[in-house]
Motif scaffolding. Structure first.
Motif, PDB file in Angstrom:
ATOM      1  N   UNK A 623      72.999  -3.009  17.668  1.00 15.41           N
ATOM      2  CA  UNK A 623      73.551  -3.490  18.928  1.00 15.41           C
ATOM      3  C   UNK A 623      73.039  -4.901  19.201  1.00 15.41           C
ATOM      4  N   UNK A 624      73.868  -5.678  19.899  1.00 15.22           N
ATOM      5  CA  UNK A 624      73.456  -7.020  20.288  1.00 15.22           C
ATOM      6  C   UNK A 624      72.307  -6.916  21.302  1.00 15.22           C
ATOM      7  N   UNK A 625      71.227  -7.635  21.033  1.00 13.56           N
ATOM      8  CA  UNK A 625      70.064  -7.559  21.902  1.00 13.56           C
ATOM      9  C   UNK A 625      69.321  -8.892  21.897  1.00 13.56           C
ATOM     10  N   UNK A 626      69.012  -9.381  23.086  1.00 16.96           N
ATOM     11  CA  UNK A 626      68.250 -10.631  23.187  1.00 16.96           C
ATOM     12  C   UNK A 626      66.864 -10.467  22.571  1.00 16.96           C
ATOM     13  N   UNK A 627      66.261  -9.297  22.748  1.00 18.94           N
ATOM     14  CA  UNK A 627      64.922  -9.076  22.208  1.00 18.94           C
ATOM     15  C   UNK A 627      64.921  -9.069  20.682  1.00 18.94           C
ATOM     16  N   UNK A 628      66.002  -8.539  20.094  1.00 19.19           N
ATOM     17  CA  UNK A 628      66.116  -8.537  18.633  1.00 19.19           C
ATOM     18  C   UNK A 628      66.484  -9.933  18.128  1.00 19.19           C
ATOM     19  N   UNK A 629      67.149 -10.709  18.979  1.00 21.96           N
ATOM     20  CA  UNK A 629      67.535 -12.067  18.594  1.00 21.96           C
ATOM     21  C   UNK A 629      68.818 -12.129  17.794  1.00 21.96           C
ATOM     22  N   UNK A 630      69.659 -11.093  17.922  1.00 18.61           N
ATOM     23  CA  UNK A 630      70.891 -11.056  17.119  1.00 18.61           C
ATOM     24  C   UNK A 630      72.144 -11.304  17.955  1.00 18.61           C
ATOM     25  N   UNK A 631      71.958 -11.812  19.173  1.00 16.60           N
ATOM     26  CA  UNK A 631      73.105 -12.066  20.046  1.00 16.60           C
ATOM     27  C   UNK A 631      73.875 -13.286  19.554  1.00 16.60           C
ATOM     28  N   UNK A 632      75.184 -13.139  19.444  1.00 15.30           N
ATOM     29  CA  UNK A 632      76.059 -14.268  19.101  1.00 15.30           C
ATOM     30  C   UNK A 632      76.960 -14.515  20.300  1.00 15.30           C
ATOM     31  N   UNK A 633      76.761 -15.661  20.920  1.00 13.01           N
ATOM     32  CA  UNK A 633      77.522 -15.991  22.130  1.00 13.01           C
ATOM     33  C   UNK A 633      78.856 -16.618  21.752  1.00 13.01           C
ATOM     34  N   UNK A 634      79.941 -16.186  22.395  1.00  8.24           N
ATOM     35  CA  UNK A 634      81.251 -16.763  22.060  1.00  8.24           C
ATOM     36  C   UNK A 634      81.306 -18.256  22.355  1.00  8.24           C
ATOM     37  N   UNK A 635      80.581 -18.694  23.386  1.00  2.73           N
ATOM     38  CA  UNK A 635      80.574 -20.122  23.709  1.00  2.73           C
ATOM     39  C   UNK A 635      79.991 -20.929  22.554  1.00  2.73           C
ATOM     40  N   UNK A 636      78.934 -20.401  21.937  1.00  3.11           N
ATOM     41  CA  UNK A 636      78.297 -21.108  20.831  1.00  3.11           C
ATOM     42  C   UNK A 636      79.218 -21.176  19.615  1.00  3.11           C
ATOM     43  N   UNK A 637      79.898 -20.073  19.334  1.00  5.18           N
ATOM     44  CA  UNK A 637      80.832 -20.061  18.203  1.00  5.18           C
ATOM     45  C   UNK A 637      81.960 -21.060  18.450  1.00  5.18           C
ATOM     46  N   UNK A 638      82.493 -21.074  19.678  1.00  7.91           N
ATOM     47  CA  UNK A 638      83.578 -22.012  20.005  1.00  7.91           C
ATOM     48  C   UNK A 638      83.121 -23.451  19.853  1.00  7.91           C
ATOM     49  N   UNK A 639      81.880 -23.719  20.242  1.00 12.13           N
ATOM     50  CA  UNK A 639      81.381 -25.088  20.205  1.00 12.13           C
ATOM     51  C   UNK A 639      80.961 -25.540  18.815  1.00 12.13           C
ATOM     52  N   UNK A 640      80.774 -24.588  17.907  1.00 12.64           N
ATOM     53  CA  UNK A 640      80.339 -24.964  16.552  1.00 12.64           C
ATOM     54  C   UNK A 640      81.450 -24.795  15.516  1.00 12.64           C
ATOM     55  N   UNK A 641      82.090 -23.634  15.514  1.00 13.36           N
ATOM     56  CA  UNK A 641      83.136 -23.352  14.520  1.00 13.36           C
ATOM     57  C   UNK A 641      84.536 -23.436  15.101  1.00 13.36           C
ATOM     58  N   UNK A 642      84.651 -23.202  16.395  1.00 11.80           N
ATOM     59  CA  UNK A 642      85.965 -23.176  17.021  1.00 11.80           C
ATOM     60  C   UNK A 642      86.334 -21.778  17.471  1.00 11.80           C
TER      61      UNK A 642
END
Length: 953
Positions: A623-642
């Protein structure tokens, strides 16, 4: 002479690199500036409607990857339905009331604010959150009525929700009563079923003795003349409920045993428990024993046991009767179940069925999780702090048989992640099994029938929702909050009865709310509506469950059946919706509450179909978890890959299960996107000088391979549209990618390059190819548009600037006003497909042989090769039918077909001829024309004559 300048080389402004992250925001801005959504509406006007009703996200916090999945799937469906010939509008919405926003206001401005201030600040906060989320949703390429979304806090929605409450009240579904409900101490309120999640918790599991209170009756039940002292033993993981015990339960059909044990416990040598559990229990308790008598559970009904703390404090000196209950199991424990009706649904139902009145129910736990100070021994303690103290008190009283720490799955609040209990409180309910006033079937029966009439994607959703409805308790409608739609009842101060004019009064309140929002109820003086009766009534302070807010949007937004409520967007939309689409948790959330309100208001579900998608996990399935550090934010993907890469990832993933995402997965998606983009670039680049209005070749005059390519495209289009129809997107993406890379890239376009580049610019050979490419490009772009919206729009603009010059401006303005392309039909399409499918298989074998020879150093490129094919029967006929054009299909300089027998045989020999400087074919006639010593005869004909003769490929 530089013959490169004589080739028809591709040319296009459509770049190889998408630069999606940089260029997409400009497309979003252009769509808004050009009012593309409104253009789609104008183009779709008058078509059959398709309504996907938006399940509202909550107006709190930035969007996460799950939001992105949800909105992208909805956008794909809406766009695909529009392009399929429907009027598919998308009205986004937001859920605005409720606990999380109220908590944010408390954090920022403090607790115990006046209600009016809480409501004012909550409304302003929600609007801020909506603006943030709306911006991010637009960035994903989602087209919709963003300027006029529906909000559950819009005054008209709040008013219509009160009207909806009035209608289900009038129909007889709503009642008030004492009942255990899910209660969160941190929320200070009842919770809906959807607001409860399960997590592991460690609690003391105890075996407790309830001493015999009526030994003669007990002896008679077991057929004995007398019995010694002893106790019935129960097992529980909630010691805090023991002070509230009021009964015990046994199963009527189980065998129960009286066991004489040694050493004898403090309460006597006899123990009462299920016969099947005797051996294991005695082992756990460290006792030896023998069964002296058995009886069916039915024989134990109404026997009485003393409370296990009776000797510790006179406040517990009472007895507990034994009731019969089919819910008793033998999976664990003793087969005797302790019953605290204030803190368990089955306990409550059982005790009420046996005549216990609401006033008799012992419920010492207050809303904050502490015992009332009046409770003997434990008053003022929180129930969790009291747990070990209760264990010690039981031990001191001689009633504790065993205690052990147990890790078990337990109810938790989904907001606070803290334990939830069942707690009997006076609440307003919608009855699942009450008989409506009109004599129709009870709600549960109606809802189950509605599920049977609903289509499910994936199909397993039906069984899941069915089980939830079949087993759920009555719906707790009321909440003890401030930021929510009021249950705008006037309740008699003495009797608790509703005002006899409640139906009329609710409408009067709704009219005020329609003008001023829910704040109108807060500021309302009862005398304004009740006159002199006001002194006898008080305003109900409860608010409606927020799931009722969103669960009634089919009425408050769509307008309800026959538009009986009008709805904030009823003029645009229709009821019931064709589709609801949400995450799999909404079987117990929005799908669930919408179903119940639809059935209460109109006797049917407010949707024709339900589509469920899974949750997002990382590449390892976590599961996506900030504590695990595996969260992928859609804003970040849009700003980097589109955002386009996110859209392609969503569409190419099987959403029916968990959706895996990671940087590595996104890299693979990027590679797949590049292959599609390169295909589009080739198509557009070779159409730059083509005007279909004047240069298109009639369809019956197209080269054979061009007609096959169109038949192949039509077959692909039919498959993809079928996938879209079934909301099955990952096979559609796979088919589109295969079409681009294999059908086009590795086959048709590979063969076509020679004809496009080397024949005369205006020759029939080249125009035939361009005519086919023009049809294919239109079909491909329109099929891609719902998924790869930015790319399809960009390519459509390029196509519009060249080949669509003659079409009207609206057609060129945006691809999203278009319908799926109608490809030309050929009477011999089936025969063409059969023939060329086999030719492609033969070609694959030839290419394999060519690669072997090239790897061994026998040839440089395939054009240096000459091929001899020995084939029999049908293969030889099909190969020979291509005559001289066969070499272009195989991309060799000579291809000769010979009669053969048995399996196909392919011989490769390097050409002994010269290489043409222009077309790179190795030909005997290179230099045959003295004026052009470096090129072959066909290049001379294409440049200076009437062109080479060919009509197949």
């Amino acid at each position: 002479m530089d013959y490169k300048n004589t080739l028809n080389l591709p040319d296009t402004p459509f770049p190889m690199r998408g630069d999606l992250a940089k260029r997409e925001p400009a497309w979003v801005a252009e769509w808004e500036e050009n009012r593309v959504y409104q253009a789609i509406r104008a183009a779709s006007s008058g078509r059959p409607r398709f309504v996907l009703h938006d399940g509202p996200p909550y107006a709190n916090g930035d969007i996460h990857i799950g939001h992105a999945v949800n909105k992208i799937l909805k956008d794909i469906i809406v766009k695909s339905r529009n392009m399929a010939g429907f009027d598919a509008q998308y009205v986004p919405g937001w859920d605005c009331h409720g606990m999380p926003i109220e908590i944010q206001i408390e954090k920022k401005y403090g607790k115990h604010l006046p209600v009016a201030e809480v409501q004012s600040r909550a409304r302003a906060y929600a609007l801020e959150q909506i603006d943030r989320q709306r911006k991010d949703f637009k960035r994903l390429g989602v087209l919709g009525d963003w300027d006029r979304p529906y909000l559950t806090m819009n005054f008209s929605n709040e008013a219509d929700e009160i009207r909806a409450l009035g209608r289900i009240l009038k129909k007889g579904y709503v009642f008030r009563g004492l009942k255990p409900v899910n209660w969160c101490f941190d929320c200070g309120s009842a919770l809906a079923e959807a607001e409860v999640e399960y997590a592991d918790r460690v609690d003391p599991a105890i075996d407790v003795a309830f001493p015999f209170a009526d030994k003669p009756a007990l002896a008679a039940a077991f057929g004995l003349s007398s019995v010694e002292d002893g106790a019935a033993v129960i097992w529980t993981t909630t010691p805090w409920t023991i002070p509230s015990n009021q009964a015990l339960n046994v199963h009527p059909e189980f065998d129960y045993a009286l066991v004489r044990v040694t050493p004898a416990p403090a309460h006597g040598p006899l123990l009462l428990l299920a016969a099947e559990r005797v051996e294991e229990c005695l082992k756990t308790w460290g006792l030896e024993g023998e069964i002296i008598a058995t009886a069916k559970g039915a024989a134990l009904a109404e026997l009485r046991m003393r409370h296990p703390l009776a000797s510790a404090d006179a406040g517990y000196d009472r007895t507990s009767p034994i009731y019969l209950g089919d819910y008793v199991t033998l999976d664990a424990g003793t087969g005797v179940v302790h019953s605290a009706p204030a803190y368990g649904i089955e306990d409550f139902v059982s005790c009420k069925a046996h005549g216990l009145r609401d006033d008799d129910i012992i419920s010492p736990v207050m809303g904050d999780g502490r015992y009332a100070t009046s409770l003997p021994l434990f008053g003022g303690l929180s129930i969790w702090d009291a747990n070990p103290k209760i264990v010690e008190a039981l031990k001191a009283a001689g009633s504790l048989m065993h205690v052990v720490k147990l890790s078990h799955s337990y109810m938790h609040c989904w907001r606070h992640k803290t334990p939830v209990i069942y707690r009997a409180t006076s609440q307003w309910f919608a009855g699942m099994d009450v008989q409506p006033n009109d004599g129709s079937a009870p709600l549960r029966e109606t809802a189950l029938a509605a599920i049977d009439a609903t289509a499910f994607y994936p199909a397993w959703g039906r069984a899941r929702l069915h089980a939830m409805i079949a087993n759920r308790p009555d719906w707790t409608l009321s909440r003890q909050r401030q930021w929510g739609v009021p249950m705008a009842f006037f309740v008699h101060k003495e009797t608790g009865a509703l005002h006899p004019r409640t139906d009329e009064l609710l409408e009067q309140v709704a009219q005020r709310v329609e003008q001023h929002g829910i704040e109108a109820w807060q500021s309302l003086d009862p005398r304004e509506l009740l006159g002199d009766e006001a002194d006898a009534y008080e305003k109900n302070r409860d608010t409606l469950d927020v799931w009722f807010d969103s669960g009634t949007t089919h009425a408050t937004v769509l307008g309800g059946k026959d538009h009986d409520l009008g709805g904030s967007h009823g003029e645009q939309l229709s009821w019931p919706a064709d589709l609801y689409l949400e995450g799999s948790d909404q079987h117990r959330g929005w799908f669930h509450s919408s179903l119940l309100t639809g059935c209460m208001l109109y006797g049917q579900a407010p949707y024709k179909a339900l589509l469920t998608h899974g949750f997002v996990v990382d590449g390892q399935g976590r599961k996506m978890s900030k504590s695990v550090g595996n969260v992928i934010a859609p804003q970040k993907v849009s700003d980097s890959l589109g955002a386009e890469i996110l859209r392609l990832w969503v569409a190419s993933t099987d959403y029916s299960g968990e959706l895996s995402i990671s940087d590595e997965i996104l890299k693979r998606v990027v590679e797949g996107y590049r292959r599609i983009r390169n295909t589009l670039r080739f198509l557009l680049a070779n159409l730059a000088d083509f005007d279909p209005a004047t240069q298109a070749v009639p369809h019956d005059g197209l080269f054979e391979i061009d007609r096959y390519a169109l038949a192949m495209t039509a077959q692909m289009q039919a498959e993809v549209l079928g996938n879209y129809e079934r909301y099955d997107f990952h096979p559609a993406v796979s088919r589109l990618q295969t079409f681009c890379s294999e059908d086009l890239g590795a086959f048709y376009l590979d063969i076509l390059k020679d004809r496009l580049y080397t024949t005369a610019a205006g020759s029939r050979a080249r125009r035939s190819a361009q005519t086919a490419l023009f049809e294919i490009t239109q079909a491909l772009l329109k099929l891609m548009a719902p998924i790869l919206s930015f790319t399809a729009e960009e390519a459509w603009k390029v196509l519009g600037a060249s080949t669509l010059r003659q079409q009207d401006e609206a057609a060129r303005a945006t691809i999203f006003t278009q319908l799926y392309h109608t490809l030309p039909a050929f009477g011999d399409a089936e025969a063409l497909t059969a023939k060329w499918s086999r030719l492609r298989a033969i070609r694959a074998e030839v290419l394999r042989k060519l690669e072997e020879v090239r790897t061994a150093g026998g040839i440089g490129s395939s054009l240096q090769a000459e091929v001899d094919i020995h084939a029999s029967a049908q293969d030889r006929e099909w190969l020979a039918s291509l005559a001289g054009d066969l070499r272009f299909v195989l991309i060799v300089s000579r291809a000769t077909v010979h009669e053969g027998s048995g399996e196909l045989q392919v011989q490769i020999t390097p050409s002994s001829s010269r290489k043409c400087d222009r077309c790179w074919h190795w030909r005997d006639d290179v230099g045959a024309d003295a004026a052009h010593p470096d090129i072959c005869g066909r290049c001379v004909a294409n440049l200076f004559g009437s062109g080479e003769p060919r009509d197949k490929a």
